[in-house]
Design a protein around this motif. Sequence first.
Motif, PDB file in Angstrom:
ATOM      1  N   TRP A  79      -3.406  -2.663  -7.179  1.00 47.41           N
ATOM      2  CA  TRP A  79      -3.600  -3.130  -5.808  1.00 47.41           C
ATOM      3  C   TRP A  79      -3.379  -1.947  -4.868  1.00 47.41           C
ATOM      4  CZ3 TRP A  79      -1.392  -5.774  -9.693  1.00 47.41           C
ATOM      5  CH2 TRP A  79      -1.846  -7.078  -9.955  1.00 47.41           C
ATOM      6  N   ILE A  80      -4.285  -1.771  -3.925  1.00 49.59           N
ATOM      7  CA  ILE A  80      -4.237  -0.618  -3.036  1.00 49.59           C
ATOM      8  C   ILE A  80      -4.074  -1.072  -1.593  1.00 49.59           C
ATOM      9  CG2 ILE A  80      -5.535   1.359  -2.143  1.00 49.59           C
ATOM     10  CD1 ILE A  80      -6.849   1.574  -4.889  1.00 49.59           C
ATOM     11  N   ALA A  81      -3.058  -0.538  -0.929  1.00 51.37           N
ATOM     12  CA  ALA A  81      -2.849  -0.796   0.505  1.00 51.37           C
ATOM     13  C   ALA A  81      -3.580   0.287   1.284  1.00 51.37           C
ATOM     14  CB  ALA A  81      -1.351  -0.770   0.825  1.00 51.37           C
ATOM     15  N   ASP A  82      -4.494  -0.124   2.162  1.00 53.20           N
ATOM     16  CA  ASP A  82      -5.288   0.865   2.885  1.00 53.20           C
ATOM     17  C   ASP A  82      -4.819   1.088   4.315  1.00 53.20           C
ATOM     18  OD1 ASP A  82      -6.120  -1.433   4.142  1.00 53.20           O
ATOM     19  OD2 ASP A  82      -8.138  -1.410   3.303  1.00 53.20           O
ATOM     20  N   GLY A  83      -3.666   0.488   4.684  1.00 57.96           N
ATOM     21  CA  GLY A  83      -3.104   0.729   6.004  1.00 57.96           C
ATOM     22  C   GLY A  83      -3.674  -0.124   7.106  1.00 57.96           C
ATOM     23  N   SER A  84      -4.518  -1.106   6.760  1.00 59.41           N
ATOM     24  CA  SER A  84      -5.182  -1.895   7.798  1.00 59.41           C
ATOM     25  C   SER A  84      -4.496  -3.223   8.096  1.00 59.41           C
ATOM     26  CB  SER A  84      -6.632  -2.177   7.385  1.00 59.41           C
ATOM     27  OG  SER A  84      -6.659  -3.001   6.224  1.00 59.41           O
ATOM     28  N   ALA A  85      -3.580  -3.646   7.228  1.00 60.04           N
ATOM     29  CA  ALA A  85      -3.035  -4.995   7.368  1.00 60.04           C
ATOM     30  C   ALA A  85      -1.827  -5.072   8.297  1.00 60.04           C
ATOM     31  CB  ALA A  85      -2.657  -5.547   5.993  1.00 60.04           C
ATOM     32  N   PHE A  86      -1.149  -3.941   8.554  1.00 62.84           N
ATOM     33  CA  PHE A  86       0.066  -3.955   9.363  1.00 62.84           C
ATOM     34  C   PHE A  86       0.005  -2.832  10.399  1.00 62.84           C
ATOM     35  CE2 PHE A  86       1.336  -6.254   5.655  1.00 62.84           C
ATOM     36  CZ  PHE A  86       2.329  -7.126   6.065  1.00 62.84           C
ATOM     37  N   PRO A  87       0.552  -3.061  11.597  1.00 57.14           N
ATOM     38  CA  PRO A  87       0.638  -1.969  12.582  1.00 57.14           C
ATOM     39  C   PRO A  87       1.440  -0.790  12.042  1.00 57.14           C
ATOM     40  CG  PRO A  87       1.142  -4.091  13.603  1.00 57.14           C
ATOM     41  CD  PRO A  87       1.075  -4.327  12.120  1.00 57.14           C
ATOM     42  N   ASP A  88       2.480  -1.086  11.270  1.00 56.68           N
ATOM     43  CA  ASP A  88       3.289  -0.047  10.635  1.00 56.68           C
ATOM     44  C   ASP A  88       2.864   0.075   9.178  1.00 56.68           C
ATOM     45  OD1 ASP A  88       5.145   1.663   9.613  1.00 56.68           O
ATOM     46  OD2 ASP A  88       6.865   0.322   9.832  1.00 56.68           O
ATOM     47  N   PRO A  89       2.130   1.150   8.816  1.00 57.09           N
ATOM     48  CA  PRO A  89       1.647   1.266   7.431  1.00 57.09           C
ATOM     49  C   PRO A  89       2.750   1.217   6.390  1.00 57.09           C
ATOM     50  CG  PRO A  89       0.600   2.898   8.856  1.00 57.09           C
ATOM     51  CD  PRO A  89       1.702   2.256   9.663  1.00 57.09           C
ATOM     52  N   ALA A  97       3.280  -5.575  -2.369  1.00 58.68           N
ATOM     53  CA  ALA A  97       3.954  -5.602  -3.668  1.00 58.68           C
ATOM     54  C   ALA A  97       4.740  -6.888  -3.870  1.00 58.68           C
ATOM     55  CB  ALA A  97       4.871  -4.391  -3.801  1.00 58.68           C
ATOM     56  N   ALA A  98       5.382  -7.380  -2.814  1.00 59.75           N
ATOM     57  CA  ALA A  98       6.129  -8.635  -2.922  1.00 59.75           C
ATOM     58  C   ALA A  98       5.191  -9.784  -3.262  1.00 59.75           C
ATOM     59  CB  ALA A  98       6.868  -8.915  -1.617  1.00 59.75           C
ATOM     60  N   SER A  99       4.012  -9.796  -2.633  1.00 66.24           N
ATOM     61  CA  SER A  99       3.030 -10.843  -2.918  1.00 66.24           C
ATOM     62  C   SER A  99       2.523 -10.746  -4.350  1.00 66.24           C
ATOM     63  CB  SER A  99       1.865 -10.728  -1.925  1.00 66.24           C
ATOM     64  OG  SER A  99       0.889 -11.715  -2.179  1.00 66.24           O
ATOM     65  N   VAL A 100       2.235  -9.528  -4.803  1.00 70.42           N
ATOM     66  CA  VAL A 100       1.785  -9.320  -6.180  1.00 70.42           C
ATOM     67  C   VAL A 100       2.872  -9.755  -7.159  1.00 70.42           C
ATOM     68  CG1 VAL A 100       1.181  -7.561  -7.893  1.00 70.42           C
ATOM     69  CG2 VAL A 100       0.189  -7.457  -5.594  1.00 70.42           C
ATOM     70  N   PHE A 101       4.099  -9.339  -6.909  1.00 71.48           N
ATOM     71  CA  PHE A 101       5.223  -9.687  -7.780  1.00 71.48           C
ATOM     72  C   PHE A 101       5.356 -11.203  -7.920  1.00 71.48           C
ATOM     73  CE2 PHE A 101       9.731 -10.869  -8.097  1.00 71.48           C
ATOM     74  CZ  PHE A 101      10.087 -10.238  -9.280  1.00 71.48           C
ATOM     75  N   LEU A 102       5.300 -11.927  -6.803  1.00 70.41           N
ATOM     76  CA  LEU A 102       5.444 -13.381  -6.845  1.00 70.41           C
ATOM     77  C   LEU A 102       4.286 -14.039  -7.584  1.00 70.41           C
ATOM     78  CD1 LEU A 102       6.805 -14.102  -3.254  1.00 70.41           C
ATOM     79  CD2 LEU A 102       8.048 -14.284  -5.415  1.00 70.41           C
ATOM     80  N   PRO A 271       6.287  -6.775 -21.478  1.00 66.63           N
ATOM     81  CA  PRO A 271       4.831  -7.018 -21.391  1.00 66.63           C
ATOM     82  C   PRO A 271       4.195  -6.668 -20.049  1.00 66.63           C
ATOM     83  CG  PRO A 271       5.935  -8.857 -22.460  1.00 66.63           C
ATOM     84  CD  PRO A 271       7.013  -7.975 -21.928  1.00 66.63           C
ATOM     85  N   LYS A 272       4.864  -7.024 -18.941  1.00 64.28           N
ATOM     86  CA  LYS A 272       4.312  -6.742 -17.614  1.00 64.28           C
ATOM     87  C   LYS A 272       5.282  -5.848 -16.858  1.00 64.28           C
ATOM     88  CE  LYS A 272       1.794 -11.132 -17.223  1.00 64.28           C
ATOM     89  NZ  LYS A 272       1.615 -12.371 -16.416  1.00 64.28           N
ATOM     90  N   ARG A 273       4.780  -4.695 -16.393  1.00 65.44           N
ATOM     91  CA  ARG A 273       5.637  -3.719 -15.721  1.00 65.44           C
ATOM     92  C   ARG A 273       4.963  -3.285 -14.424  1.00 65.44           C
ATOM     93  NH1 ARG A 273       4.741  -2.448 -20.865  1.00 65.44           N
ATOM     94  NH2 ARG A 273       3.620  -0.506 -20.412  1.00 65.44           N
ATOM     95  N   LEU A 274       5.461  -3.817 -13.324  1.00 67.82           N
ATOM     96  CA  LEU A 274       4.868  -3.563 -12.013  1.00 67.82           C
ATOM     97  C   LEU A 274       5.545  -2.361 -11.364  1.00 67.82           C
ATOM     98  CD1 LEU A 274       3.037  -4.312  -9.612  1.00 67.82           C
ATOM     99  CD2 LEU A 274       4.810  -5.936  -8.882  1.00 67.82           C
ATOM    100  N   MET A 275       4.807  -1.273 -11.218  1.00 65.19           N
ATOM    101  CA  MET A 275       5.313  -0.069 -10.559  1.00 65.19           C
ATOM    102  C   MET A 275       4.743  -0.011  -9.144  1.00 65.19           C
ATOM    103  SD  MET A 275       5.329   3.941 -11.754  1.00 65.19           S
ATOM    104  CE  MET A 275       3.556   4.068 -12.054  1.00 65.19           C
ATOM    105  N   VAL A 276       5.608   0.278  -8.193  1.00 62.52           N
ATOM    106  CA  VAL A 276       5.211   0.355  -6.786  1.00 62.52           C
ATOM    107  C   VAL A 276       5.577   1.741  -6.267  1.00 62.52           C
ATOM    108  CG1 VAL A 276       5.418  -0.681  -4.497  1.00 62.52           C
ATOM    109  CG2 VAL A 276       5.676  -2.114  -6.548  1.00 62.52           C
ATOM    110  N   VAL A 277       4.604   2.432  -5.684  1.00 62.18           N
ATOM    111  CA  VAL A 277       4.814   3.777  -5.158  1.00 62.18           C
ATOM    112  C   VAL A 277       4.464   3.768  -3.677  1.00 62.18           C
ATOM    113  CG1 VAL A 277       4.159   6.202  -5.305  1.00 62.18           C
ATOM    114  CG2 VAL A 277       4.348   4.832  -7.380  1.00 62.18           C
ATOM    115  N   GLN A 278       5.465   4.031  -2.862  1.00 62.86           N
ATOM    116  CA  GLN A 278       5.285   3.955  -1.417  1.00 62.86           C
ATOM    117  C   GLN A 278       5.002   5.326  -0.788  1.00 62.86           C
ATOM    118  OE1 GLN A 278       8.489   1.867   0.461  1.00 62.86           O
ATOM    119  NE2 GLN A 278       7.309   1.459   2.308  1.00 62.86           N
TER     120      GLN A 278
END
Length: 317
Positions: A79-89, A97-102, A271-278
């Motif tokens: 999943w890629i965040a392109d900076g368009s969804a929030f005023p603060d990227p 990531a929280a949404s993906v995790f849930l 089995p599932k390993r979610l890595m998040v890089v900010q």
Amino acid sequence: MALRPGDQIVHKAAWLYYTHGLRQDEIARRLEISRASVAMYLRKARETGIVTIAASTELFASDVLARKLEDRFGLDGVWIADGSAFPDPEAEIPSLAASVFLSMVGSGQRVGVAWGRTVYAIADAMTFADLKDVTVVQLCGNLGAPYSYRPDQCTMEIARRLNAKGLNFYAPLILSTEALATALRAEPVIREQLAGVGECDMALFSVGFADEDAHVVKCGAVTAAELRALRRQGAVGVIAGQMIDADGAPLDCEYNRRCISADLTDFRAIPKRLMVVQEEAKLEPLRAALAGRFATHLVLSRTIAQALIDSPAGQAG
């Protein structure tokens, strides 16, 4: 803008069908869904214009980039965040990531959690979920000094958001000697918790810097001088408090032998390993983590995703 996590499977089905030429039964096996679901997703992709748009405009460019990263590094989901969804990227990646995790965690599961600023930001952005019989497990020892995103705090905050049981690690991250670390690992409580890492259904983690700005330096686990020495030995990143080299292998060093943390072989068995890089500056440790096959799923920014694709070093190990 990036697709919502819940809609990503539509894009993946279309990508596998139209770009890779897989048959519907092959897609069903790859995505672990029914063939009827594949047909429904492909129809939805055509009706909503995903097939045409993804191939001809920039609207879904981040999602095409995500599919390319999945192909190159053998990942199950990107999943890629392109900076368009929030005023603060900076707020976008933790929220995504929280949404993906849930969307990945379910009732009855055992979830391993590492630590750091990114993981705590994800916990802070996470909505509350009323799951049943979930256990959240701390993957590495704790930090003695006051620290806003200690391993125990990350673990317990995520457990609170999931209505889950939290299981903390009542041991320091780093011991003063190898002998002491070896003896502590042999203690029944610690031995049992370390042995249980491979029983986790999912892990949430980030990869850290191996430089003087690293969390392990800021929290006092290692001095700046010791970290410089570890860099000379080949350290490029940190996973669950442990140093890894450019190939993603645990560094054979005295620091790692003093570390109370999940065995990285057991970690990779989850089995599932979610890595998040900010942080976009984490390209080098991210490459190392991908080379070491630590992640099955990945959330990152479009900038660092493009850098991975463009770099000759961005090949799977």
